[in-house]
Every structure is written in structure tokens, then in C-alpha cells.
Enzyme design. Structure first.
Site, mmCIF file in Angstrom:
data_model
loop_
_atom_site.group_PDB
_atom_site.id
_atom_site.type_symbol
_atom_site.label_atom_id
_atom_site.label_comp_id
_atom_site.label_asym_id
_atom_site.label_seq_id
_atom_site.Cartn_x
_atom_site.Cartn_y
_atom_site.Cartn_z
ATOM 1 N N SER A 20 89.083 -41.804 26.049
ATOM 2 C CA SER A 20 90.142 -40.650 25.831
ATOM 3 C C SER A 20 90.852 -41.021 24.130
ATOM 4 C CB SER A 20 91.302 -40.869 26.695
ATOM 5 O OG SER A 20 91.988 -39.422 26.873
ATOM 6 N N SER A 42 95.560 -34.949 27.104
ATOM 7 C CA SER A 42 93.961 -35.239 26.757
ATOM 8 C C SER A 42 92.872 -34.612 27.667
ATOM 9 C CB SER A 42 93.853 -36.534 27.056
ATOM 10 O OG SER A 42 94.253 -37.320 25.778
ATOM 11 N N TRP A 91 97.584 -37.454 30.094
ATOM 12 C CA TRP A 91 98.863 -37.898 30.094
ATOM 13 C C TRP A 91 99.721 -37.539 29.132
ATOM 14 C CZ3 TRP A 91 99.660 -43.985 30.662
ATOM 15 C CH2 TRP A 91 101.023 -44.457 30.991
#
Length: 279
Positions: free
Chosen positions: A122, A73, A215
Site C-alpha cells: 500500500s 488506499s 485507512w
């Protein structure tokens, strides 16, 4: 923005180079205080900041800092810049409808939102929709202009930054972010300013912090990122952290370790803030 000497250092540090040579052209200062933070946290990872005034890289674990991983991200920063520059969206507040799975990673993703709100939470599906609007061909050309990591996007415009083949090192992240913070990227200045604005996550007297988590393989084992820059007047300090993630329990360690590292090096004031769980 900055003295001629500083600007020259920035230009040299921002030059694209191969993965094998990543960081080879710059002096590296291993910082014992940062290494101690990683040891205390029991984390395998790296932290690097680009000291533009000294024309050197500082941090922990240079070999990992030179290693490329999926940006996950953190690519939302480049994705937003490309989308705004190519007119895929009119502004960071233009609402984009949700087009993802009925049961997303975060419930907040379900509502329509703009790039500003989607950066904050996100929102993966929204930025995937942005990538669809940009299209594979235009996306590939734009990433090439940015010299972003290995510049490889494969054939799937919605997954290349999540599952590969795109990959980038922590050192390359810091260079890209330096160029963005100085508005040196080969895209409209207005678009760079808008992306800088929506990545600001904290501020205090005389300083601001711009950052984004990542992540890879969320919510399972993978690589966790926290990248960005600190601005104090005309002084910009880009940084990038990545760590090996075993699962959700490691998610807060990204920002916590990043902030502690910046504090240990005198870049950021104050104690670490609370956990960040976004992918």
C-alpha cells in the site's frame, strides 16, 4: 463468464446511481450472522456483498453501506487501472522511484517498486507519483468514465482520494469491483486483467480472493476499508467493508471482520488470517 441471467444481473447492479439512492434499486438482506460479528468486535461499520445470482445485496448496516467516505488506499485499484490504461506506466512491474517523505509511514516504501509491489505494501507515495503522471485533467475524465463514487477530485491530483473531495460508498465499491472482476469497465481488458492479478491476496482449491485495505487519516482516527471480490469458477462475489477506526489497534479488524463475514455467508472457506496493518 457466467450465465446470461447472471450477466444481466451484474449489468443492472453495476448501474451508477446517486448517493441518496445508493442501494435503493436492489433488495437488501440483513444478515444476522454478520451483525453478530460486528457486535462481538465492538465495531461501528458495515459489510456488504453483491449476490449476483440472486440480484441482491447482503450484509450489515445498510444505511452506512449507502454512506460515502473517502476511499483512501482502496483507490489504488482504480488508480492502477487508469495509469495502465493511459500509458502512465508500461506494466505493473515497471520500477517507479520513491519521491515521498524521508520518513514514510512504512520503511518498505523507500525502495523503487512497480505497481504490483506497491499494491501489496500500500505504497502511498508511489501511487501519488502515478497520479502526477496521469495528471488532473485525464484523471478527472477517467473517474467520470468509471462513475467512481461522487466523481469529484478537486484541484490536487495527489490527495483527492486521501483527504477529499472524492468519496464512495460500500455499495458503490462493490459495483465497481464487480465490473472490474467481470472486465466490464470501459478500459482495455488487458489493464483490467493486470489489476485483477495484482490485487489477488489469497487462493485455494477452486477459489481466489482479491482485496485491498484502506485507512482514511492513517495512522489516526478515521475510516478503515477492506474491499474486493471472491472468485469461484465463473461465480464472482464482490464485497466491501468499512469501519470507524480509532487508531492502529483497529487496523487488523478490517480484514479479520471481512474474512469472518465472508466465511459466515459461505463465500470464503477457512479461518481468518493474521492482521493487516497497511493503510
Amino acid at each position: 463468464m457466467g450465465t446470461p441471467r447472471t450477466l444481466m444481473a451484474v449489468a443492472l447492479l453495476a448501474l451508477p446511481i446517486s448517493a441518496a439512492a445508493a442501494g435503493a434499486a436492489e433488495p437488501w438482506r440483513e444478515e444476522p450472522a454478520v451483525a453478530a460479528l460486528f457486535r462481538e468486535a465492538g465495531v461501528d461499520g458495515t459489510f456488504v456483498l453483491l449476490d449476483e445470482r440472486r440480484s441482491e445485496l447482503r450484509g450489515h448496516n445498510r444505511s452506512r453501506a449507502e454512506q460515502r467516505f473517502s476511499p483512501a488506499s482502496t483507490f489504488k485499484i482504480a488508480n492502477a487501472l487508469i495509469g495502465l490504461s493511459l500509458g502512465a506506466v508500461r506494466s505493473v512491474d515497471e520500477l517507479i522511484p520513491y519521491t515521498g517523505d524521508a520518513n514514510p509511514f512504512m520503511r518498505e516504501w523507500l525502495q523503487p517498486m512497480g505497481l504490483r509491489g506497491a499494491m501489496k505494501v500500500s505504497n502511498v507515495p508511489l501511487y501519488q507519483e502515478l497520479a502526477r503522471r496521469i495528471g488532473l485533467q485525464r484523471m478527472g475524465k477517467a473517474i467520470g468514465r468509471l462513475h467512481y463514487g461522487n466523481e469529484q477530485i478537486g484541484t490536487n491530483v495527489t490527495t483527492f482520494w486521501l483527504r477529499g473531495p472524492l468519496a464512495i460508498s460500500a455499495i458503490e465499491q462493490s459495483r465497481f469491483l464487480s465490473a472490474l472482476a467481470h472486465r466490464f469497465l470501459p478500459f482495455p481488458r488487458k489493464a483490467q486483467e493486470q489489476v485483477a492479478e495484482i490485487t489477488r491476496v489469497d487462493a485455494g482449491p477452486g477459489w481466489s480472493l482479491h482485496a485491498k485495505t484502506g485507512w482514511q487519516n492513517a495512522p489516526g482516527p478515521g475510516v478503515g476499508w477492506w474491499v474486493g471480490w471472491v472468485q469461484k469458477g465463473d461465480q464472482i462475489t464482490p464485497f466491501a467493508l468499512n469501519i470507524a477506526m480509532a487508531g492502529a489497534a483497529d487496523a487488523p479488524k478490517r480484514e479479520r471482520l471481512g474474512r469472518s463475514s465472508l466465511q459466515a455467508l459461505g463465500i470464503l472457506p477457512g479461518p481468518p488470517r493474521g492482521p493487516v496493518l497497511a493503510p
